[in-house]
Motif scaffolding. Structure first.
Motif, mmCIF file in Angstrom:
data_model
loop_
_atom_site.group_PDB
_atom_site.id
_atom_site.type_symbol
_atom_site.label_atom_id
_atom_site.label_comp_id
_atom_site.label_asym_id
_atom_site.label_seq_id
_atom_site.Cartn_x
_atom_site.Cartn_y
_atom_site.Cartn_z
ATOM 1 N N TRP A 10 118.395 38.036 40.250
ATOM 2 C CA TRP A 10 117.418 37.922 39.168
ATOM 3 C C TRP A 10 116.365 39.015 39.260
ATOM 4 C CZ3 TRP A 10 118.341 35.504 34.935
ATOM 5 C CH2 TRP A 10 119.208 34.414 34.934
ATOM 6 N N GLY A 11 116.026 39.410 40.466
ATOM 7 C CA GLY A 11 115.040 40.475 40.654
ATOM 8 C C GLY A 11 115.515 41.787 40.062
ATOM 9 N N VAL A 12 116.780 42.107 40.311
ATOM 10 C CA VAL A 12 117.347 43.349 39.775
ATOM 11 C C VAL A 12 117.446 43.280 38.249
ATOM 12 C CG1 VAL A 12 119.396 44.816 39.761
ATOM 13 C CG2 VAL A 12 118.593 43.830 41.910
ATOM 14 N N ALA A 13 117.869 42.139 37.733
ATOM 15 C CA ALA A 13 117.988 41.978 36.279
ATOM 16 C C ALA A 13 116.626 42.102 35.605
ATOM 17 C CB ALA A 13 118.627 40.633 35.948
ATOM 18 N N THR A 14 115.616 41.434 36.162
ATOM 19 C CA THR A 14 114.283 41.517 35.553
ATOM 20 C C THR A 14 113.685 42.909 35.730
ATOM 21 O OG1 THR A 14 113.262 40.596 37.546
ATOM 22 C CG2 THR A 14 113.759 39.068 35.749
ATOM 23 N N PHE A 15 114.034 43.585 36.838
ATOM 24 C CA PHE A 15 113.565 44.964 37.018
ATOM 25 C C PHE A 15 114.078 45.849 35.888
ATOM 26 C CE2 PHE A 15 114.537 49.271 38.482
ATOM 27 C CZ PHE A 15 113.244 49.730 38.708
ATOM 28 N N PHE A 16 115.369 45.752 35.583
ATOM 29 C CA PHE A 16 115.923 46.596 34.520
ATOM 30 C C PHE A 16 115.385 46.210 33.147
ATOM 31 C CE2 PHE A 16 119.131 47.694 37.746
ATOM 32 C CZ PHE A 16 118.976 49.075 37.681
ATOM 33 N N LEU A 17 115.116 44.930 32.941
ATOM 34 C CA LEU A 17 114.498 44.505 31.689
ATOM 35 C C LEU A 17 113.090 45.084 31.571
ATOM 36 C CD1 LEU A 17 114.612 42.832 29.101
ATOM 37 C CD2 LEU A 17 113.723 40.902 30.424
ATOM 38 N N CYS A 18 112.315 45.001 32.644
ATOM 39 C CA CYS A 18 110.965 45.572 32.630
ATOM 40 C C CYS A 18 111.012 47.090 32.466
ATOM 41 C CB CYS A 18 110.222 45.209 33.918
ATOM 42 S SG CYS A 18 109.743 43.475 33.999
ATOM 43 N N LEU A 19 111.990 47.736 33.074
ATOM 44 C CA LEU A 19 112.152 49.183 32.935
ATOM 45 C C LEU A 19 112.448 49.560 31.485
ATOM 46 C CD1 LEU A 19 112.282 51.757 34.726
ATOM 47 C CD2 LEU A 19 114.748 51.415 34.823
ATOM 48 N N LEU A 20 113.299 48.795 30.839
ATOM 49 C CA LEU A 20 113.625 49.035 29.441
ATOM 50 C C LEU A 20 112.401 48.827 28.538
ATOM 51 C CD1 LEU A 20 115.795 49.596 27.267
ATOM 52 C CD2 LEU A 20 116.194 47.145 27.206
ATOM 53 N N ILE A 21 111.680 47.748 28.742
ATOM 54 C CA ILE A 21 110.484 47.482 27.940
ATOM 55 C C ILE A 21 109.446 48.584 28.155
ATOM 56 C CG2 ILE A 21 108.526 45.907 27.629
ATOM 57 C CD1 ILE A 21 110.490 43.611 28.326
ATOM 58 N N SER A 22 109.293 49.015 29.395
ATOM 59 C CA SER A 22 108.354 50.086 29.711
ATOM 60 C C SER A 22 108.716 51.366 28.968
ATOM 61 C CB SER A 22 108.353 50.343 31.221
ATOM 62 O OG SER A 22 107.607 51.488 31.539
#
Length: 160
Positions: free
Chosen positions: A94-106
């Motif tokens: 979940w950490g990796v998935a949320t990291f990529f989601l946050c990276l995309l939003i950023s």
């Protein structure tokens, strides 16, 4: 109606150098600084990113860029920091998935366009949209392009 409430599209052929009038595309005052715009073009599995610096006058820059830079600083980089925090604290992928989601939003937030000028790559060239019809025509003339569309002027009803 102000010039900024209309939008006009211009198509130009693909070229290495794009010429801009030395005026602000919003208010037609002499341009000073530039704003970098990005366009993403997806062709199959490949992504083409085109970056272009568009001139803007000092007054428009002062009116729009501080708000935009604050938004980018707080939310764009904030989501990136949140992604790093979550990847360190969440387990089971979940950490990796949320990291990529946050990276995309950023990335989306940092690519927001505050200028009102947009462009996209088409099969044969570029299609630019400007908030000022006069600027659009000047841009078309400088780049041997053609004006594609202008939103119709508002209709005024006769008073009874």
């Amino acid at each position: 109606m102000s010039a900024l409430s209309q939008s006009v599209s211009v198509e130009i052929s693909k070229r290495k150098e794009i010429f801009f009038p030395k005026l602000c595309p919003r208010c037609l005052q002499p341009a000073g600084p530039t704003v970098e715009l990005r366009s993403f073009y997806y062709a199959g599995l490949a992504t083409h990113i085109t970056k272009v610096s568009v001139p803007i006058c000092k007054n428009c820059w002062r009116a729009i860029m501080p708000k935009h830079l604050l938004l980018v600083l707080v939310f764009g980089w904030g989501f990136l920091a949140l992604g790093f925090f979550l990847v360190a604290h969440l387990q089971n992928g979940w950490g990796v998935a949320t990291f990529f989601l946050c990276l995309l939003i950023s990335r989306v937030i940092r690519d927001l366009n505050p200028l009102g000028v947009e462009f996209r790559e088409s099969k044969d060239g570029y299609i630019w949209t400007f908030p000022n019809p006069v600027y659009a025509q000047l841009f078309a003339d400088l780049n041997s392009g053609q004006v594609l569309a202008e939103l119709p002027a508002p209709s005024h009803r006769a008073e009874r």
